[in-house]
Design an enzyme around this catalytic site. Sequence first.
Site, PDB file in Angstrom:
ATOM      1  N   THR A 198      -5.723   3.784   5.864  1.00 47.43           N
ATOM      2  CA  THR A 198      -5.287   4.857   6.767  1.00 47.43           C
ATOM      3  C   THR A 198      -6.469   5.652   7.319  1.00 47.43           C
ATOM      4  O   THR A 198      -7.440   5.871   6.613  1.00 47.43           O
ATOM      5  CB  THR A 198      -4.404   5.831   5.949  1.00 47.43           C
ATOM      6  N   ARG A 226      10.186   1.177   5.601  1.00 48.28           N
ATOM      7  CA  ARG A 226       9.390   1.882   4.589  1.00 48.28           C
ATOM      8  C   ARG A 226       8.509   2.938   5.266  1.00 48.28           C
ATOM      9  O   ARG A 226       7.860   2.682   6.279  1.00 48.28           O
ATOM     10  CB  ARG A 226       8.523   0.876   3.835  1.00 48.28           C
ATOM     11  N   VAL A 227       8.460   4.112   4.696  1.00 49.55           N
ATOM     12  CA  VAL A 227       7.583   5.180   5.178  1.00 49.55           C
ATOM     13  C   VAL A 227       6.644   5.558   4.043  1.00 49.55           C
ATOM     14  O   VAL A 227       7.074   5.719   2.903  1.00 49.55           O
ATOM     15  CB  VAL A 227       8.420   6.408   5.617  1.00 49.55           C
ATOM     16  N   GLY A 228       5.368   5.678   4.348  1.00 51.52           N
ATOM     17  CA  GLY A 228       4.381   6.031   3.331  1.00 51.52           C
ATOM     18  C   GLY A 228       4.086   7.522   3.310  1.00 51.52           C
ATOM     19  O   GLY A 228       4.856   8.347   3.812  1.00 51.52           O
ATOM     20  N   ASP A 229       2.939   7.859   2.756  1.00 47.72           N
ATOM     21  CA  ASP A 229       2.547   9.263   2.641  1.00 47.72           C
ATOM     22  C   ASP A 229       2.032   9.854   3.956  1.00 47.72           C
ATOM     23  O   ASP A 229       2.089  11.069   4.168  1.00 47.72           O
ATOM     24  CB  ASP A 229       1.450   9.415   1.579  1.00 47.72           C
ATOM     25  N   THR A 249      -5.836   8.614   1.844  1.00 41.16           N
ATOM     26  CA  THR A 249      -5.675   7.180   2.094  1.00 41.16           C
ATOM     27  C   THR A 249      -5.465   6.516   0.746  1.00 41.16           C
ATOM     28  O   THR A 249      -5.947   6.989  -0.276  1.00 41.16           O
ATOM     29  CB  THR A 249      -6.892   6.588   2.822  1.00 41.16           C
ATOM     30  N   GLY A 250      -4.710   5.445   0.759  1.00 42.10           N
ATOM     31  CA  GLY A 250      -4.429   4.770  -0.502  1.00 42.10           C
ATOM     32  C   GLY A 250      -2.986   4.339  -0.540  1.00 42.10           C
ATOM     33  O   GLY A 250      -2.371   4.090   0.502  1.00 42.10           O
ATOM     34  N   GLY A 252       0.564   4.938  -0.560  1.00 37.51           N
ATOM     35  CA  GLY A 252       1.420   6.065  -0.202  1.00 37.51           C
ATOM     36  C   GLY A 252       2.458   6.398  -1.251  1.00 37.51           C
ATOM     37  O   GLY A 252       2.779   7.565  -1.486  1.00 37.51           O
TER      38      GLY A 252
END
Length: 338
Positions: A198, A226-229, A249-250, A252
């Site tokens: 990210t 799917r939704v991440g952080d 970043t990483g 989520g």
Amino acid sequence: MSSPAQLSRRTFLSTAAAATVADLVVGNRLSAEESLSTQTVTSPTADPVRQAPVFVSTWDFGRVANEKAMATLAAGGDMLDAIEQGIRETEVDADNHSVGFGGTPNADGVVQLDACIMNHLYNAGSVAAIEDILHPISVARLVMERTKHVMLAGAGARKFALEQGIEPTEMLTEERRQKWQQWLKTQQEMSLEESHDTIALVGCGTDGTLSGGCSTSGWGYKLAGRVGDSPIIGSGLYVDGQVGAAGATGLGENVMRYCGSFQVVEFMARGATPEEACIETVLSMGRKDPLPLKDMSLNFVAVDRFGRYGGAGSDAGFRYSVTTVEGSQSSDAVTVQE
Ligand code: GLY
């Protein structure tokens, strides 16, 4: 800027240079009855002289975004313009397979993008799982500035973007389509290194104005929807105009369970430097989670209202980029492990 280093909880606490502020953030841990929100901004000594403008972003590729942000500011743009324009550079880079155009698609072969933006006045905009849009960061800003909402998702986010006059763009490149077709044969999960790069970009302007943004195509071959952080305010990004800004970043799924970027900003509010705040946030998550830190992929960058900056993460390979009026550099962040 920090030199490459590996820190465990023990070495962090015993580092002489960290002792004074570490006393604030570790030794003086808040009791359960105390609320983070009731704490006042404290500084152990007199305020440092502000060294700004400065832009800080995740990974080596963030350097291009930083430099665009700095150029935007120099040309008369405000901090939000700088963040937006900086991230747009990363979003059009077809060689970056985890942000924007050329990003890795979901399991159905569709590129679904997440982004958010936030300013120093606690205004924020966000889009999640948006399709066919070249610059999700710009749509996030439009959500912030032209709607009464903070976050739009999926088909609604796309519809809003088109209504704002944005032309749809096919975001799946031929190269990524072929990779996806190969992946369909094995359906093997992507490694963390392949999957979560990210862009999070935070900055402090000459007068101390803070802003930040975040954009990603997320976990490669994720389930559709799917939704991440990254679009979640407080997880992938948080800005407190009185304190500082942080981005992540990483993985989520791990960052968002602990509101990672919000934690970084709260540690800064209680006196930690940006680097110390990133370290302490990773350590805090590691203490609570059954997973070993090395498997969590939690990485943060941060800047405070004085223009101080830093980065730390649980991934040994995490790097970040910094741009000041003197130039840019990319370097290893502090690695935090148990
Ligand atoms: N940090 C980006 C993601 O997990 O989607």
